[in-house]
Design a protein around this motif. Structure first.
Motif: not given
Length: 348
Positions: A1-17
């Protein structure tokens, strides 16, 4: 199972619909306020082209455009995680236009959403062997103030917590509407878990259950729609991880109690529940419904009796907020004592 890296303090959040976008009220204002909150927390924002779209049927745009947006956003280095704008009705139709091979070969990225987003959170785990979060959609983060469930989801994506617990009360009727787009959850109902072993309810309110396994599931409305299609690799997935066993988390939106029973019957006879260690069943949107002597509990428990596995019902999962963020594909240890529940996540 692959686990992504966590969101960092200044990391960018992507939004999709890939399902509904935030084009109408109260979702548009809530979404925009959520963006403001994330910016104040130091995050950059990357909006997909369909976030404010409402030109599709049951989804934000055409299946082709939605599939392309999801693929492009997932493989893009511009964001660390992806939040879905919302749930909807026909996200299944975008699957033919999602480039799963491109996503499989990309750096894994946390994706979070629920309801119709089961079409990706479930397939991310079972088809791509990549963990995803069944949790709140983007517009929920615009509420003022955040409910602890939103804090949990955010902190889980940041890697600050590795366990979640149930919440004291739940929302039977929302106060959020076009005139009150930022209204917090209207939690008025006391959480009361109902625990079964087989078909027998455990009446002792201090009854204890502990079980572990790999978490898998989502919205039953979507799961039975995927069952038997070319995207259904559940049998291969359960065989691959059979030594871990499985904890199925399930909830429903549009299904009445008979449809819930039919869905459970169908999954059972497809062999999905092989190697099951326990079931976590969220409150259905038709909570409290009874038809011809069948209620939401008998709709599930009688069919699951043969597995002799704990069935924990009225969990904080799904459409009747708040919801515990559940990592689909991750191993978990579940502890239940009376009315208290905890899920500890183990990345393996």
């Amino acid at each position: 199972m692959r686990y992504p890296e966590y969101l960092t303090d200044n990391g960018a959040i992507g939004f999709v619909a890939p399902s509904f976008g935030c084009a109408t009220e109260p979702y548009r204002t809530a979404f925009e306020n959520g963006q403001r909150i994330f910016k104040e927390k130091g995050h950059g924002l990357v909006l997909g082209p369909n976030c404010y779209e409402a030109t599709g049927i049951g989804i934000s745009s055409t299946p082709e455009r939605c599939g392309k947006e999801l693929t492009d956003s997932y493989v893009s280095p511009d964001s660390q995680i992806l939040l879905s704008c919302g749930g909807g009705e026909l996200m299944c139709e975008i699957l033919d236009y999602v480039d799963f091979e491109k996503i499989r070969n990309a750096r894994p990225k946390w994706y979070m959403g629920y309801s119709d987003n089961t079409n990706f959170t479930y397939l991310s785990a079972t088809l791509l062997d990549t963990a995803a979060v069944y949790g709140p959609c983007a517009a929920a983060f615009g509420m003022e103030p955040w409910h602890p469930a939103l804090e949990d989801a955010y902190r889980l994506l940041k890697g600050e917590i590795h366990q979640v617990t149930g919440y004291e009360k739940w929302e039977k009727e929302s106060l959020k509407d076009a005139d009150h787009p930022l209204a917090p959850y209207n939690v008025t109902e006391q959480r009361k878990l109902r625990c079964f072993l087989g078909a027998e309810e455990q009446k002792d309110h201090q009854a204890k259950f502990e079980f572990s396994g790999r978490l898998i599931g989502g919205c039953m409305d979507c799961l039975v729609n995927l069952l038997g299609t070319v995207y259904d690799k559940t049998a291969d997935f359960t065989e691959k991880y059979k030594e871990d066993g499985f904890i199925w988390f399930l909830e429903s939106c549009d299904l009445n109690v008979f449809a819930i029973r039919r869905a459970v019957w169908q999954m059972k006879h497809a062999g999905w529940f092989r190697y099951v260690k326990g079931f976590l069943i969220g409150r259905p949107y038709c909570h409290g419904q009874e038809m011809m002597g069948l209620d939401q509990y008998r709709a599930v428990t009688e069919l699951l009796e043969e597995y002799h596995a704990p069935v924990i019902m009225d969990m904080d999962i799904g459409h009747l907020a708040p919801m515990m963020p559940v990592i689909c594909g991750c191993c978990g240890r579940v502890s239940v004592c009376g009315n208290d529940v905890k899920i500890v996540y183990e990345k393996r």
